[in-house]
Design a protein around this motif. Structure first.
Motif, PDB file in Angstrom:
ATOM      1  N   VAL A 234       0.048   4.066   0.799  1.00  0.00           N
ATOM      2  CA  VAL A 234      -0.284   5.052   1.847  1.00  0.00           C
ATOM      3  C   VAL A 234       0.492   4.759   3.078  1.00  0.00           C
ATOM      4  O   VAL A 234       1.264   5.915   3.601  1.00  0.00           O
ATOM      5  CB  VAL A 234      -1.864   5.331   2.077  1.00  0.00           C
ATOM      6  N   CYS A 235       0.437   3.713   3.660  1.00  0.00           N
ATOM      7  CA  CYS A 235       0.887   3.504   5.018  1.00  0.00           C
ATOM      8  C   CYS A 235       2.347   2.965   4.762  1.00  0.00           C
ATOM      9  O   CYS A 235       3.413   3.033   5.921  1.00  0.00           O
ATOM     10  CB  CYS A 235       0.150   2.398   5.904  1.00  0.00           C
TER      11      CYS A 235
ATOM     12  N   CYS B 171      -4.783   2.469   8.416  1.00  0.00           N
ATOM     13  CA  CYS B 171      -4.523   2.705   7.255  1.00  0.00           C
ATOM     14  C   CYS B 171      -5.960   3.353   6.596  1.00  0.00           C
ATOM     15  O   CYS B 171      -6.872   2.645   6.596  1.00  0.00           O
ATOM     16  CB  CYS B 171      -3.734   2.113   6.407  1.00  0.00           C
TER      17      CYS B 171
ATOM     18  N   CYS C  29       0.894  -1.226   0.023  1.00  0.00           N
ATOM     19  CA  CYS C  29      -0.040   0.156   0.130  1.00  0.00           C
ATOM     20  C   CYS C  29       0.918   1.127  -0.087  1.00  0.00           C
ATOM     21  O   CYS C  29       1.714   1.186   0.743  1.00  0.00           O
ATOM     22  CB  CYS C  29      -1.047   0.101   1.318  1.00  0.00           C
TER      23      CYS C  29
ATOM     24  N   HIS D  34      -1.102  -3.920   3.859  1.00  0.00           N
ATOM     25  CA  HIS D  34      -1.068  -2.790   4.678  1.00  0.00           C
ATOM     26  C   HIS D  34      -0.108  -2.918   5.894  1.00  0.00           C
ATOM     27  O   HIS D  34      -0.403  -4.111   6.408  1.00  0.00           O
ATOM     28  CB  HIS D  34      -2.570  -2.142   4.940  1.00  0.00           C
TER      29      HIS D  34
HETATM   30 ZN   LIG Z   1      -2.180   1.142   4.011  1.00  0.00          ZN
END
Ligand SMILES: [Zn+2]
Ligand SMILES: [Zn+2]
Length: 292
Positions: free
Chosen positions: A240-241, A266, A238, A261
């Motif tokens: 984002v995290c 997240c 992922c 993740h």
């Molecule tokens: Zn994530």
């Protein structure tokens, strides 16, 4: 106090004079010298500091405390006015219920003024501190719309001290009440509620949609290569995290997602679902996974 000290100093001088110490060694010799010559003794600076305190600091402190007391005075007035405004708003809202039947405008400025004057307590606070007393409180900025009552009370509170260009403190208080006119049943589409995920581009007709229901499982990082999701896809990191946390042994995946993740909280893994009206979906398309 200052006088007392000066006397004490003089006494000290006398004692020293009787003793065997030479005058030049005496720390007070210059003061004694000044006293003898009938000049202003140097110890006068003590009196000066008291004068400064009395003349400058005391009034500043007094002003400070008066200002603090002013807040309580304003608060009491505000509470009295707010209570009267609330009562007026509620009564007007109920009165508005009768409007619908004979299409007569009962709720308006006149009714608001009459009720407000009736509700406001003739308290000492208002009589003492409000400019022009109860008559000084006006509701001129109030508005009355189709289904709402906006009451605005404006008035001035007298200042405890005279400040240039500010004869009084302007205060404005509001109350918004909905008229008791009932509600009209929404027609057709309006009644259909749908579900959307936060930042989602589709809407779901069913809360049970697999897209909305995520089953999160924790897996070992080393096993992630062998894992496949519901649609046979591999799990990728992922974006984002991964920026924040990396290199953890346990990662989190869902059946439907194709990302793993590091962070359970997240944004990519959790779903915030809103229930909205069908008319509010905007550009969102209907979810293909939902069965209607
Ligand atoms: Zn994530
Ligand atoms: Zn769906």
């Amino acid at each position: 106090m200052a006088v007392f000290l000066t006397e004490k100093e003089k006494k000290k001088y006398k004692i020293y004079k009787k003793g065997s110490l030479p005058e030049s060694n005496n720390i007070l010799s210059h003061q004694a010298e000044a006293c003898r010559r009938q000049e202003t003794p140097p110890c006068l600076w003590l009196e000066g500091s008291f004068t400064l305190e009395a003349a400058v600091i005391l009034p500043v402190m007094a002003l400070f405390f008066v200002m603090i007391l002013m807040f309580f005075r304003v608060m009491q007035v505000q509470m009295d006015v707010q209570k009267a405004l609330d009562d007026t708003g509620r009564k007007l809202a109920v009165m508005a219920a009768q409007e619908g039947e004979d299409h007569e405008k009962i709720v308006g400025m006149a009714a608001a003024n009459v009720l407000f004057k009736k509700n406001i307590k003739k308290s000492d606070n208002i009589n003492h501190y409000v400019v022009n007393k109860v008559a000084g409180i006006n509701l001129l900025k109030s508005k009355f719309t189709e289904d709402k009552i906006y009451l605005v009370a404006s008035y001035g509170v007298k200042m405890p001290v005279w400040l240039p260009g500010k004869p009084y403190l302007k205060i404005r208080q509001h109350v918004i009440c909905r008229k008791w006119t009932g509600w009209v049943e929404d027609n057709g589409n309006m009644e259909i509620w749908v579900y959307v995920a936060e930042k989602g581009s589709v809407y779901h007709t069913s809360r049970e949609c697999t897209y909305l229901k995520l089953s999160i499982s924790a897996v070992n990082y080393t096993d992630i290569k062998n894992k496949r999701n519901k649609y046979g896809e591999k799990y990728r990191e992922c974006e984002v995290c991964a920026e924040k946390i990396k290199g953890k042994n346990t990662v989190f995946i869902t059946d439907q997602g194709n990302r793993f993740h590091y962070d359970l909280n997240c944004g990519g893994i959790k779903r915030t679902i809103y229930m909205i009206r069908l008319s509010e979906v905007g550009n969102r398309k209907k979810c293909s996974r939902c069965e209607t």
